[in-house]
Design a protein around this motif. Structure first.
Motif, short mmCIF file in Angstrom:
data_model
loop_
_atom_site.label_atom_id
_atom_site.label_comp_id
_atom_site.label_asym_id
_atom_site.label_seq_id
_atom_site.Cartn_x
_atom_site.Cartn_y
_atom_site.Cartn_z
N ASN A 130 0.83 -1.21 0.00
CA ASN A 130 0.00 0.00 0.00
C ASN A 130 0.86 1.26 0.00
O ASN A 130 0.55 2.24 -0.68
N PHE A 131 1.94 1.22 0.76
CA PHE A 131 2.85 2.38 0.77
C PHE A 131 3.45 2.61 -0.62
O PHE A 131 3.60 3.76 -1.07
N ILE A 132 3.79 1.52 -1.29
CA ILE A 132 4.36 1.64 -2.64
C ILE A 132 3.33 2.24 -3.59
O ILE A 132 3.64 3.15 -4.38
N THR A 133 2.09 1.75 -3.49
CA THR A 133 1.02 2.28 -4.35
C THR A 133 0.81 3.78 -4.11
O THR A 133 0.56 4.54 -5.05
N GLN A 134 0.95 4.17 -2.87
CA GLN A 134 0.77 5.59 -2.52
C GLN A 134 2.01 6.43 -2.83
O GLN A 134 1.99 7.64 -2.63
N GLU A 135 3.07 5.78 -3.30
CA GLU A 135 4.31 6.46 -3.66
C GLU A 135 4.83 7.32 -2.51
O GLU A 135 5.13 8.51 -2.67
N VAL A 136 4.91 6.71 -1.33
CA VAL A 136 5.41 7.45 -0.16
C VAL A 136 6.88 7.82 -0.37
O VAL A 136 7.59 7.24 -1.21
N THR A 137 7.34 8.76 0.41
CA THR A 137 8.72 9.22 0.31
C THR A 137 9.69 8.24 0.94
O THR A 137 10.82 8.07 0.46
N ALA A 138 9.28 7.61 2.02
CA ALA A 138 10.12 6.63 2.71
C ALA A 138 9.24 5.66 3.50
O ALA A 138 8.11 6.01 3.87
N ILE A 139 9.74 4.46 3.72
CA ILE A 139 9.04 3.45 4.49
C ILE A 139 9.88 3.11 5.73
O ILE A 139 11.09 2.94 5.63
N VAL A 140 9.20 3.02 6.88
CA VAL A 140 9.86 2.60 8.12
C VAL A 140 9.17 1.33 8.61
O VAL A 140 7.94 1.26 8.63
N LEU A 141 9.97 0.36 9.01
CA LEU A 141 9.43 -0.93 9.46
C LEU A 141 10.03 -1.36 10.79
O LEU A 141 11.22 -1.13 11.05
N ASN A 142 9.20 -2.00 11.62
CA ASN A 142 9.68 -2.94 12.64
C ASN A 142 9.40 -4.31 12.03
O ASN A 142 8.27 -4.81 12.15
N PRO A 143 10.36 -4.94 11.35
CA PRO A 143 10.06 -6.18 10.63
C PRO A 143 9.36 -7.22 11.50
O PRO A 143 9.83 -7.57 12.57
N ALA A 144 8.23 -7.74 10.99
CA ALA A 144 7.47 -8.75 11.72
C ALA A 144 8.13 -10.11 11.63
O ALA A 144 7.86 -10.99 12.45
N ASN A 145 8.94 -10.29 10.62
CA ASN A 145 9.74 -11.51 10.50
C ASN A 145 11.05 -11.14 9.84
O ASN A 145 11.03 -10.56 8.75
N ARG A 146 12.14 -11.46 10.47
CA ARG A 146 13.44 -10.97 10.02
C ARG A 146 13.83 -11.49 8.64
O ARG A 146 14.62 -10.88 7.94
N GLU A 147 13.27 -12.63 8.24
CA GLU A 147 13.61 -13.22 6.94
C GLU A 147 12.54 -12.92 5.89
O GLU A 147 12.84 -12.38 4.83
N SER A 148 11.29 -13.29 6.18
CA SER A 148 10.28 -13.26 5.13
C SER A 148 9.79 -11.86 4.77
O SER A 148 9.14 -11.69 3.73
N ILE A 149 10.10 -10.84 5.58
CA ILE A 149 9.73 -9.48 5.18
C ILE A 149 10.61 -9.01 4.01
O ILE A 149 10.30 -8.01 3.34
N GLY A 150 11.69 -9.73 3.75
CA GLY A 150 12.63 -9.33 2.70
C GLY A 150 11.99 -9.19 1.34
O GLY A 150 12.36 -8.30 0.56
N THR A 151 11.01 -10.04 1.02
CA THR A 151 10.36 -9.98 -0.29
C THR A 151 9.66 -8.63 -0.48
O THR A 151 9.75 -8.01 -1.56
N ALA A 152 8.96 -8.16 0.55
CA ALA A 152 8.26 -6.87 0.47
C ALA A 152 9.27 -5.72 0.37
O ALA A 152 9.06 -4.76 -0.38
N ILE A 153 10.36 -5.82 1.12
CA ILE A 153 11.38 -4.77 1.06
C ILE A 153 11.99 -4.70 -0.34
O ILE A 153 12.23 -3.60 -0.87
N LYS A 154 12.18 -5.85 -0.96
CA LYS A 154 12.72 -5.84 -2.33
C LYS A 154 11.77 -5.14 -3.30
O LYS A 154 12.21 -4.46 -4.22
N ARG A 155 10.46 -5.30 -3.10
CA ARG A 155 9.49 -4.61 -3.97
C ARG A 155 9.61 -3.09 -3.77
O ARG A 155 9.51 -2.32 -4.74
#
Length: 329
Positions: free
Chosen positions: A91-116
């Protein structure tokens, strides 16, 4: 002045359009009501769990600091579910935000979303919890020096058990990199303590999943004291886990037998230390993490240098500290 006003108006229209199709149940949007609102763009923040006061402090502090710098902030709650968090990143990508901040919910599997987000050209910053996924680019991270904090927790356990030593249960949360580092530090400290001792050793007899929550840790502690009735200590990876463990010990009438070392230094945790329910906590500094993350975003956008990784040391907090803590008066 005219250009600035026009920019604010254009960005406001973009934000309204982007938010129209985005309505996850767990999402809430903060607003400033100031003349500078959104003048530097939008920051999308996906918190691990806003029911946990620690992450609520991060969300509130990050929002306040970002708004002071002229950003709009969208705060979402991943509810500890990496699938929720992945959708929020989309959703953040669709909204073309300036920056994204995360507390990763899973240290490994969140990587796919970060790559997008990387492919969309949106910088990703992590706060408190780190991403360990290969190939996922995080622009900067600010968190706790969790390994050193784990060693402090080990020192507290050694101090509390004294020369008698004893058996210890660890309430873990392995999906979070920070907790993995805490337990590694704790175990290393205990192993070094045991290395040259013939008696009075401290033995970690079990690591159980505590879910980083009171409810899961309550049940895990019930299981732990049934499997190991001669426990002397519990290391819980955060305050909610420690409080869940205390409730289980209280129901089993074992609070005099088993001491608890927690981690965090949330207000509830500090109060429990003051009341003798928890022996000690290595305390973290969530406000520093949040303000530092905003500062890094500003430096990134302004082309200034910043540290890719900054780890804030913990401090050991015992009952003596709680008795004079102004927050608890």
């Amino acid at each position: 002045m005219f250009r600035r006003s026009m920019l604010v108006s254009i960005l406001s229209l973009i934000l309204l359009g982007g938010c129209a199709g985005n309505s996850p149940e767990s999402e809430s949007t903060t607003s400033t009501g100031t003349a500078e609102k959104g003048s530097r763009g939008t920051i999308g923040f996906s918190a691990l769990d806003l029911k946990n006061p620690f992450f609520k402090i991060i969300a509130d502090t990050l929002t306040e600091a970002a708004e002071a710098e002229g950003f709009e902030v969208i705060v979402t709650d991943a509810e500890s579910d990496v699938n929720n968090q992945s959708k929020q990143v989309d959703n953040f990508i669709t909204q073309e935000v300036t920056a994204i901040v995360l507390n990763p919910a899973n240290r490994e599997s969140i990587g796919t979303a970060i790559k997008r987000a990387n492919e969309a050209g949106i910088p990703v910053f992590t706060c408190d919890l780190q991403c360990a996924a290969e190939g996922a680019k995080v622009t900067a991270h600010i968190g706790t020096d969790n390994y050193s904090g784990g060693r402090l927790a080990g020192k507290a356990m050694i101090e509390a058990l004294g020369e008698a030593g004893g058996n210890v249960l660890v309430l873990h949360f392995k999906q979070a990199n920070s907790c993995v580092e805490r337990v590694e530090g704790f175990n290393d400290e205990i192993n070094e303590y045991n290395a040259n001792r013939e008696s009075g050793k401290i033995n970690v007899v079990s690591e159980l999943e505590g879910g980083a929550t009171q409810d899961v840790s309550f049940k895990a502690t019930q299981d732990g004291i049934q499997q190991h009735p001669n426990l002397s200590g519990i290391f819980a990876i955060n305050d909610p886990s420690a409080l869940g463990a205390y409730t289980a010990l209280s129901q089993a009438k074992k609070t005099d037998q088993i001491i608890i070392v927690g981690f965090d230094g949330q207000l509830e945790g500090k109060q429990a230390i003051k009341e003798g329910k928890i022996y000690a906590d290595p305390i973290q500094f969530p406000k520093k993490m949040a303000t530092g993350t905003v500062a890094n975003i500003v430096k990134y956008l302004d082309g200034e240098d910043f540290n890719a990784v900054e780890l804030i040391p913990t401090e050991l907090y015992r009952k003596a500290d709680a008795m004079k803590d102004p927050e608890l008066q």
